[in-house]
Design a protein around this motif. Structure first.
Motif, PDB file in Angstrom:
ATOM      1  N   ALA A 177     -32.604  75.428  12.511  1.00 28.00           N
ATOM      2  CA  ALA A 177     -31.180  75.215  12.763  1.00 28.00           C
ATOM      3  C   ALA A 177     -30.446  74.751  11.501  1.00 28.00           C
ATOM      4  N   GLY A 178     -31.174  74.714  10.382  1.00 24.81           N
ATOM      5  CA  GLY A 178     -30.551  74.350   9.115  1.00 24.81           C
ATOM      6  C   GLY A 178     -30.656  72.884   8.760  1.00 24.81           C
ATOM      7  N   PHE A 179     -31.546  72.153   9.426  1.00 25.25           N
ATOM      8  CA  PHE A 179     -31.642  70.711   9.172  1.00 25.25           C
ATOM      9  C   PHE A 179     -32.949  70.335   8.493  1.00 25.25           C
ATOM     10  N   GLY A 180     -32.806  69.723   7.321  1.00 24.54           N
ATOM     11  CA  GLY A 180     -33.926  69.132   6.606  1.00 24.54           C
ATOM     12  C   GLY A 180     -33.692  67.632   6.582  1.00 24.54           C
ATOM     13  N   LEU A 181     -33.273  67.116   5.428  1.00 25.41           N
ATOM     14  CA  LEU A 181     -32.968  65.691   5.318  1.00 25.41           C
ATOM     15  C   LEU A 181     -31.837  65.331   6.279  1.00 25.41           C
ATOM     16  N   TRP A 182     -32.066  64.302   7.094  1.00 23.92           N
ATOM     17  CA  TRP A 182     -31.083  63.865   8.090  1.00 23.92           C
ATOM     18  C   TRP A 182     -30.929  62.361   7.961  1.00 23.92           C
ATOM     19  N   THR A 183     -29.975  61.926   7.152  1.00 21.05           N
ATOM     20  CA  THR A 183     -29.826  60.500   6.866  1.00 21.05           C
ATOM     21  C   THR A 183     -29.345  59.703   8.080  1.00 21.05           C
ATOM     22  N   ARG A 184     -28.756  60.383   9.040  1.00 15.65           N
ATOM     23  CA  ARG A 184     -28.300  59.660  10.232  1.00 15.65           C
ATOM     24  C   ARG A 184     -29.487  59.063  10.992  1.00 15.65           C
ATOM     25  N   ALA A 185     -30.654  59.688  10.893  1.00 13.15           N
ATOM     26  CA  ALA A 185     -31.863  59.117  11.519  1.00 13.15           C
ATOM     27  C   ALA A 185     -32.134  57.731  10.956  1.00 13.15           C
ATOM     28  N   GLU A 186     -31.929  57.570   9.658  1.00 12.87           N
ATOM     29  CA  GLU A 186     -32.140  56.264   9.019  1.00 12.87           C
ATOM     30  C   GLU A 186     -31.175  55.226   9.604  1.00 12.87           C
ATOM     31  N   GLN A 187     -29.941  55.631   9.864  1.00 14.15           N
ATOM     32  CA  GLN A 187     -28.957  54.713  10.437  1.00 14.15           C
ATOM     33  C   GLN A 187     -29.374  54.280  11.845  1.00 14.15           C
ATOM     34  N   PHE A 188     -29.853  55.236  12.637  1.00 19.40           N
ATOM     35  CA  PHE A 188     -30.323  54.895  13.992  1.00 19.40           C
ATOM     36  C   PHE A 188     -31.515  53.940  13.924  1.00 19.40           C
ATOM     37  N   ILE A 189     -32.435  54.191  13.008  1.00 15.21           N
ATOM     38  CA  ILE A 189     -33.619  53.333  12.860  1.00 15.21           C
ATOM     39  C   ILE A 189     -33.199  51.926  12.450  1.00 15.21           C
ATOM     40  N   GLN A 190     -32.267  51.826  11.515  1.00 18.18           N
ATOM     41  CA  GLN A 190     -31.816  50.504  11.081  1.00 18.18           C
ATOM     42  C   GLN A 190     -31.126  49.755  12.219  1.00 18.18           C
ATOM     43  N   LYS A 191     -30.424  50.481  13.067  1.00 24.05           N
ATOM     44  CA  LYS A 191     -29.799  49.858  14.249  1.00 24.05           C
ATOM     45  C   LYS A 191     -30.878  49.313  15.187  1.00 24.05           C
ATOM     46  N   LEU A 192     -31.914  50.091  15.435  1.00 25.95           N
ATOM     47  CA  LEU A 192     -33.008  49.642  16.296  1.00 25.95           C
ATOM     48  C   LEU A 192     -33.785  48.499  15.649  1.00 25.95           C
ATOM     49  N   ASP A 193     -33.882  48.504  14.327  1.00 28.62           N
ATOM     50  CA  ASP A 193     -34.617  47.463  13.600  1.00 28.62           C
ATOM     51  C   ASP A 193     -33.920  46.111  13.698  1.00 28.62           C
ATOM     52  N   LEU A 194     -32.609  46.117  13.989  1.00 28.98           N
ATOM     53  CA  LEU A 194     -31.834  44.873  14.072  1.00 28.98           C
ATOM     54  C   LEU A 194     -31.710  44.332  15.491  1.00 28.98           C
ATOM     55  N   ILE A 195     -32.359  44.978  16.455  1.00 26.68           N
ATOM     56  CA  ILE A 195     -32.162  44.593  17.862  1.00 26.68           C
ATOM     57  C   ILE A 195     -32.490  43.140  18.108  1.00 26.68           C
TER      58      ILE A 195
ATOM     59  N   ASP B 112     -46.000  70.093  15.108  1.00 26.30           N
ATOM     60  CA  ASP B 112     -46.536  69.040  14.250  1.00 26.30           C
ATOM     61  C   ASP B 112     -45.700  68.863  12.988  1.00 26.30           C
ATOM     62  N   HIS B 113     -46.331  68.679  11.844  1.00 29.58           N
ATOM     63  CA  HIS B 113     -45.623  68.317  10.615  1.00 29.58           C
ATOM     64  C   HIS B 113     -45.198  69.571   9.852  1.00 29.58           C
ATOM     65  N   VAL B 114     -43.899  69.806   9.834  1.00 32.21           N
ATOM     66  CA  VAL B 114     -43.327  70.950   9.120  1.00 32.21           C
ATOM     67  C   VAL B 114     -42.728  70.415   7.820  1.00 32.21           C
ATOM     68  N   ALA B 115     -43.013  71.090   6.713  1.00 35.74           N
ATOM     69  CA  ALA B 115     -42.664  70.561   5.382  1.00 35.74           C
ATOM     70  C   ALA B 115     -41.193  70.159   5.240  1.00 35.74           C
ATOM     71  N   ASP B 116     -40.273  70.988   5.707  1.00 32.24           N
ATOM     72  CA  ASP B 116     -38.850  70.709   5.505  1.00 32.24           C
ATOM     73  C   ASP B 116     -38.188  70.025   6.697  1.00 32.24           C
ATOM     74  N   HIS B 117     -38.978  69.567   7.650  1.00 29.79           N
ATOM     75  CA  HIS B 117     -38.434  68.932   8.858  1.00 29.79           C
ATOM     76  C   HIS B 117     -37.906  67.542   8.520  1.00 29.79           C
ATOM     77  N   TRP B 118     -36.850  67.138   9.202  1.00 30.00           N
ATOM     78  CA  TRP B 118     -36.257  65.821   8.929  1.00 30.00           C
ATOM     79  C   TRP B 118     -37.254  64.690   9.156  1.00 30.00           C
ATOM     80  N   GLN B 119     -38.186  64.841  10.117  1.00 39.90           N
ATOM     81  CA  GLN B 119     -39.173  63.776  10.344  1.00 39.90           C
ATOM     82  C   GLN B 119     -40.119  63.642   9.155  1.00 39.90           C
ATOM     83  N   THR B 120     -40.549  64.769   8.604  1.00 40.12           N
ATOM     84  CA  THR B 120     -41.450  64.757   7.448  1.00 40.12           C
ATOM     85  C   THR B 120     -40.753  64.135   6.246  1.00 40.12           C
TER      86      THR B 120
END
Length: 196
Positions: A171-189, A18-26
């Motif tokens: 695995a050492g991943f918190g903030l993952w800005t590349r997710a934002e890039q993928f979302i913006q790509k999908l938002d422009l479909i 579920d929702h983990v405080a430092d997870h990139w999704q959170t």
């Protein structure tokens, strides 16, 4: 910090933890304006049918197009949801899906437990919406070759993230800005289709 705006509503679908405080999704949820998240189950946390129903319950509250952002078992939930329900899904970002045929480490549910709880067999038909599968080359829950095969079955664009483990805080991943890039790509479909 400036918030990120999308035309579509982003629905965050976390994995089994579920929702983990430092997870990139959170952290991603905090950065988006138009966003919802599937809340944790109070009971029967391993029950796939209840997890899928929780996704549907959130989607019923959203008007207009949606971008799904799923990680780990959240990807499997998304596949089960897509086989059962329909909604105006603009696209999906599916990050490090686990391989149900692989033996997972001891701190994860066993294959038998997952089968009993309805996760296996996994629907493997083509998804009815555009999707990006982001895969790791050294994920302990799925080989890259297995994820490559999944992406092919789902009709998804496959992106190799490199050696990022399971793409989680461990695995050492918190903030993952590349997710934002993928979302913006999908938002422009829709715009891309209109311009083609």
């Amino acid at each position: 910090m400036e918030k990120i705006r999308t035309k579509a509503t982003v629905l965050i679908i976390p994995g089994l933890r579920d929702h983990v405080a430092d997870h990139w999704q959170t952290l991603l949820e905090e950065r988006l304006v138009n966003v919802r998240s599937v809340p944790p189950l109070e009971t029967d946390k391993l029950n796939c049918e209840k997890r899928v129903a929780a996704i549907q319950a959130q989607l019923e509250k959203i008007q207009g197009p949606v971008i799904l952002v799923a990680h780990s078992a959240g990807v499997l939930m998304t596949l089960h949801w897509a086989a059962k329900y329909q909604h105006d899904i603009q696209g999906a970002l599916l990050v490090t899906p686990p391989d149900l045929s692989m033996e997972w480490p001891a701190n994860y549910p066993s294959a038998d437990t997952l089968r009993q709880e309805g996760w296996d067999p996994l629907p493997n038909s083509k998804l009815p919406f555009p999707s990006i599968v982001a895969a790791s080359s050294n994920d302990h829950l799925a080989s890259y070759a297995a994820v490559e095969e999944m992406a092919k079955q789902w009709g998804s664009q496959l992106v190799n993230l490199g050696a990022v483990g399971h793409m989680n805080p461990a695995a050492g991943f918190g903030l993952w800005t590349r997710a934002e890039q993928f979302i913006q790509k999908l938002d422009l479909i829709d715009e891309q289709i209109l311009l083609a």
